[in-house]
Design a protein around this motif. Structure first.
Motif, mmCIF file in Angstrom:
data_model
loop_
_atom_site.group_PDB
_atom_site.id
_atom_site.type_symbol
_atom_site.label_atom_id
_atom_site.label_comp_id
_atom_site.label_asym_id
_atom_site.label_seq_id
_atom_site.Cartn_x
_atom_site.Cartn_y
_atom_site.Cartn_z
ATOM 1 N N CYS A 1 -12.638 21.531 -7.299
ATOM 2 C CA CYS A 1 -13.346 22.681 -6.731
ATOM 3 C C CYS A 1 -12.616 23.133 -5.473
ATOM 4 N N ASP A 2 -12.342 24.430 -5.364
ATOM 5 C CA ASP A 2 -11.628 24.960 -4.209
ATOM 6 C C ASP A 2 -12.477 24.964 -2.948
ATOM 7 N N ALA A 3 -13.785 24.865 -3.087
ATOM 8 C CA ALA A 3 -14.664 24.928 -1.918
ATOM 9 C C ALA A 3 -14.800 23.580 -1.234
ATOM 10 N N CYS A 4 -15.086 22.530 -2.019
ATOM 11 C CA CYS A 4 -15.342 21.203 -1.432
ATOM 12 C C CYS A 4 -14.198 20.226 -1.639
ATOM 13 N N GLU A 5 -13.211 20.588 -2.447
ATOM 14 C CA GLU A 5 -12.051 19.745 -2.746
ATOM 15 C C GLU A 5 -12.437 18.438 -3.454
ATOM 16 N N ASN A 6 -13.566 18.432 -4.144
ATOM 17 C CA ASN A 6 -13.957 17.305 -4.989
ATOM 18 C C ASN A 6 -13.871 17.725 -6.451
ATOM 19 N N GLU A 7 -13.830 16.736 -7.340
ATOM 20 C CA GLU A 7 -13.750 17.007 -8.777
ATOM 21 C C GLU A 7 -15.136 17.020 -9.399
ATOM 22 N N TYR B 1 -18.171 26.401 -13.588
ATOM 23 C CA TYR B 1 -17.450 26.873 -12.417
ATOM 24 C C TYR B 1 -17.562 28.395 -12.357
ATOM 25 N N TYR B 2 -17.393 28.935 -11.169
ATOM 26 C CA TYR B 2 -17.367 30.380 -10.996
ATOM 27 C C TYR B 2 -15.973 30.802 -10.551
ATOM 28 N N GLN B 3 -15.487 31.890 -11.186
ATOM 29 C CA GLN B 3 -14.133 32.343 -10.932
ATOM 30 C C GLN B 3 -14.098 33.860 -10.904
ATOM 31 N N CYS B 4 -13.148 34.374 -10.143
ATOM 32 C CA CYS B 4 -12.972 35.820 -10.055
ATOM 33 C C CYS B 4 -12.044 36.287 -11.180
ATOM 34 N N ILE B 5 -12.426 37.325 -11.916
ATOM 35 C CA ILE B 5 -11.577 37.843 -12.995
ATOM 36 C C ILE B 5 -10.627 38.924 -12.474
ATOM 37 N N THR B 6 -10.766 39.245 -11.187
ATOM 38 C CA THR B 6 -9.864 40.239 -10.596
ATOM 39 C C THR B 6 -8.600 39.581 -10.076
ATOM 40 N N CYS B 7 -8.770 38.512 -9.289
ATOM 41 C CA CYS B 7 -7.600 37.824 -8.730
ATOM 42 C C CYS B 7 -7.511 36.375 -9.202
ATOM 43 N N PHE B 8 -8.482 35.943 -10.042
ATOM 44 C CA PHE B 8 -8.527 34.592 -10.622
ATOM 45 C C PHE B 8 -8.628 33.497 -9.557
ATOM 46 N N LEU B 9 -9.059 33.857 -8.393
ATOM 47 C CA LEU B 9 -9.355 32.910 -7.331
ATOM 48 C C LEU B 9 -10.669 33.343 -6.700
ATOM 49 N N PRO B 10 -11.455 32.426 -6.176
ATOM 50 C CA PRO B 10 -11.300 30.960 -6.187
ATOM 51 C C PRO B 10 -11.873 30.343 -7.455
ATOM 52 N N PHE B 11 -11.950 29.007 -7.465
ATOM 53 C CA PHE B 11 -12.486 28.269 -8.603
ATOM 54 C C PHE B 11 -13.531 27.315 -8.023
ATOM 55 N N ILE B 12 -14.802 27.708 -8.094
ATOM 56 C CA ILE B 12 -15.857 27.024 -7.345
ATOM 57 C C ILE B 12 -16.910 26.480 -8.289
ATOM 58 N N HIS B 13 -17.266 25.209 -8.087
ATOM 59 C CA HIS B 13 -18.282 24.587 -8.923
ATOM 60 C C HIS B 13 -19.659 25.185 -8.634
ATOM 61 N N ARG B 14 -20.522 25.187 -9.648
ATOM 62 C CA ARG B 14 -21.848 25.798 -9.529
ATOM 63 C C ARG B 14 -22.670 25.208 -8.386
ATOM 64 N N ASP B 15 -22.609 23.860 -8.193
ATOM 65 C CA ASP B 15 -23.384 23.244 -7.112
ATOM 66 C C ASP B 15 -22.965 23.767 -5.751
ATOM 67 N N CYS B 16 -21.675 24.064 -5.602
ATOM 68 C CA CYS B 16 -21.197 24.600 -4.331
ATOM 69 C C CYS B 16 -21.567 26.065 -4.180
ATOM 70 N N VAL B 17 -21.464 26.820 -5.273
ATOM 71 C CA VAL B 17 -21.776 28.248 -5.233
ATOM 72 C C VAL B 17 -23.203 28.476 -4.760
ATOM 73 N N PHE B 18 -24.130 27.659 -5.265
ATOM 74 C CA PHE B 18 -25.539 27.852 -4.941
ATOM 75 C C PHE B 18 -26.017 26.882 -3.862
ATOM 76 N N GLY B 19 -25.057 26.319 -3.095
ATOM 77 C CA GLY B 19 -25.431 25.465 -1.974
ATOM 78 C C GLY B 19 -26.124 26.253 -0.881
ATOM 79 N N SER B 20 -26.929 25.569 -0.113
ATOM 80 C CA SER B 20 -27.730 26.225 0.908
ATOM 81 C C SER B 20 -26.846 26.815 2.003
#
Length: 619
Positions: A156-162, A167-186
């Motif tokens: 995961c690009d946000a927390c640097e853990n596996e 995962y959530y990803q941008c289809i415009t620039c294909f970055l970042p690559f973020i796990h769902r738990d991080c995306v919806f973190g508080s």
């Protein structure tokens, strides 16, 4: 199947994040933005949560009907090439079914397209791109993000853990690559885990989507306050930080999800403390307890003779007022150089006040004359050696345990000129320090000394000297020089200041700005230890403390043995060319003899006039 129908009333589009993608810090007074970020309601079409990250939703002005913007864009009916005979309708599935096209499972309450005559289901992904249906607008990125599934571990690009899963990803620039738990973190988080207060912080932490190297450098490269590890220099690394003080934590550590945090918590819970360990830093209140720990027996005699002194010594009771009539220089114990304080039993020379001001703590009279097989120097016997500092000017030695200079009593090896002062000679194998309260610190031996990459948490310097004594935590990467661990008191006080300064081990709460030393006026690194007054909001380097603090009750401070360089012609020297006596101390100014400016040097000064002279200029 539950048939989905159009709503009969007019719907208004609501934007939960009109500042997107320029996310800003959230503070308590921004009530509207805070309420938007904590917004959670169920969509009346798909029955899933509407959150801040979906950004848009529709709201009915006449009833309590809410709808995801993406759900409103789903057609109620669908003509599909895989089933041209009938028109399919939008339904909410009541039980798990399989898609007629891709044969994937359609979960309960999940939207799908359904043909009632043929009892046939088509998932949203086949009927309309489901990924785009679940598009989110996250403040960490300038483009919308869509979900994608990973069945194997991915970084995961946000927390640097596996993680596995969505995962959530941008289809415009294909970055970042973020796990769902991080995306919806508080966005806001309180760390108030009760495990020995290790993960506790008073203020809410704000999620920030980057901690670049230049920002870390400006803050003296802070470490995560949970796992105590450094942050990587990745520009888009997510961290939690406090908006009111310098508190930073990894994203995963703040949630206590990472293995580092979990294992640390388990170690803390399982740690058993021995109540007989030496507790540091020292305070005036616990000094007697420390001495009782080191020297178990007491045997008070009214008058004794001691090998270190030519005159008889007389016992002074703890309640005796003699201590109040002694000067600061004369109240230093000749053996350990610790101040003789009130309510402390000591011996003084029978001719005290008649030109001989020799004093010894009661416990220092019980120092053994020799030490065999000492843990720091096992090959030879060490002999107790009184220092003849009253006969020679500035006669000090280097203690091989704490690497500081001293002119008190020493245990000496006559075969190899090895010396250790009497205080360091009785350092126990294990200590407990307030800076690292959840684990014991063990003395390091030759084979397990810290590496060159390790550093002392007090002074932030390394362990390059081979013979340098140190203490380390066996459960974490925490190391202290022996001198840093033993020689700094818990509080210091100046005679002209009504507030004491307390030893601080990390940045002070409610102090977001920079730190400056009140003595040298240089910027202070709050990641190293320093003294701080919470009343005056003033800070002092530990190395600058001896310049500010006179020789008084704080007996050890500033990373140095304050009395260690005090020339004990009973603390005084009388040169032939000056009419008054000179005291040996640490200070700054100009030498009267050579005119050179000096800063934080040991000097001789006159208390009756402005005469100041370097130690090197004295002879």
């Amino acid at each position: 199947m539950v048939v989905i129908q159009q709503h009969e009333h007019f719907l208004t589009l609501i934007d939960l994040n009109p500042k997107y993608p320029h996310d800003e810090p959230v503070y308590d007074d921004e009530k509207d933005l805070i309420s938007h970020q904590v917004f959670q309601r169920s969509c009346d079409r798909c029955d899933q949560k509407i959150t801040f990250f979906h950004r848009y939703y529709y709201k009915c002005n006449q009833c309590d009907y809410l709808l995801h913007k993406s759900c409103s864009e789903l057609p109620i009916t669908l003509e599909h090439a895989s089933h041209p005979t009938h028109t399919l309708s939008l339904f909410q599935n009541e039980s798990q079914q399989k898609c007629h096209v891709c044969e994937c499972n359609i979960l309960k309450k999940q939207l799908c397209y359904y043909c009632s005559p043929c009892t046939l289901n088509i998932c949203l992904n086949c009927g309309k791109n489901e990924a785009h249906h679940n598009t989110i607008y996250h403040p960490s990125h300038q483009h919308p993000l869509i979900p994608t599934n990973r069945e194997i571990l991915a970084m995961c690009d946000a927390c640097e853990n596996e993680h596995k899963g969505v995962y959530y990803q941008c289809i415009t620039c294909f970055l970042p690559f973020i796990h769902r738990d991080c995306v919806f973190g508080s966005k806001r988080l309180l760390i108030q885990d009760g495990t020995f207060d290790k993960f506790f912080h008073t203020h809410p932490l704000i999620l920030t989507f980057g901690f670049p190297k230049v920002d870390q450098q400006a803050k003296f490269y802070p470490r995560c306050r949970v796992c105590d590890k450094s942050f990587s220099y990745k520009e888009n690394l997510w961290v939690y930080k406090c908006g009111k003080c310098r508190y930073y934590a990894h994203f995963g550590c703040a949630y206590l999800r990472s293995e580092t945090s979990k294992s640390a918590a388990r170690r803390i819970i399982s740690e058993k403390y021995d109540h007989g360990v030496l507790h540091l830093p020292l305070s005036e209140q616990n000094l007697e307890k420390v001495i009782d720990f080191l020297f178990k027996e007491r045997n008070y005699e009214r008058s004794i003779t001691h090998d270190s002194h030519e005159h008889p010594l007389i016992l002074v009771e703890a309640q005796c007022s003699d201590i109040t009539t002694m000067t600061e220089e004369d109240s230093l114990c000749n053996a350990c150089l610790i101040q003789i304080m009130e309510n402390t039993t000591f011996y003084k020379c029978k001719f005290n006040g008649q030109g001989c001001n020799f004093v010894l703590h009661e416990w220092c009279t019980r120092l053994p004359p020799e030490l065999k097989g000492h843990k720091y120097h096992q090959e030879h016997t060490l002999l107790l050696s009184p220092n003849e500092s009253n006969k020679f000017l500035c006669n000090w030695f280097m203690c091989r345990a704490c690497s500081h200079r001293c002119n008190g009593f020493a245990y000496s090896c006559v075969e190899c000129d090895w010396k250790i002062d009497v205080w360091c000679a009785f350092i126990p194998h294990k200590i407990k320090h307030k800076s690292h309260p959840n684990h014991l610190l063990s003395r390091n031996y030759e084979y397990d000394r810290p590496s060159e990459d390790d550093y002392c948490r007090m002074c932030l310097s390394g362990f390059s000297e081979r013979n340098e004594l140190s203490f380390s935590c066996k459960a974490s990467e925490f190391h202290l020089h022996a001198g840093c661990a033993l020689l700094l008191p818990e509080t210091i006080r100046h005679r002209y200041d009504k507030h004491p300064l307390s030893l601080a081990y990390s940045p002070i709460e409610n102090h977001e700005g920079d730190y400056f030393c009140e003595v040298c006026e240089e910027e202070l690194n709050p990641n190293a230890w320093f003294y701080h007054c919470h009343e005056c909001v003033q800070s002092i380097h530990t190395t600058c403390a001896p310049i500010l603090i006179p020789q008084s009750k704080p007996y050890l401070y500033g990373g140095l043995k304050a009395p260690a360089l005090l020339q004990k012609e009973r603390g005084i020297y009388k040169p032939e060319y000056h009419p008054h006596r000179l005291s040996f101390t640490l200070g700054s100014g100009h030498c009267t003899k050579c005119g050179d400016h000096f800063w934080a040097q040991y000097i001789f000064e006159c208390s009756e006039c402005k005469f100041v002279i370097h130690a090197r200029c004295l002879t």
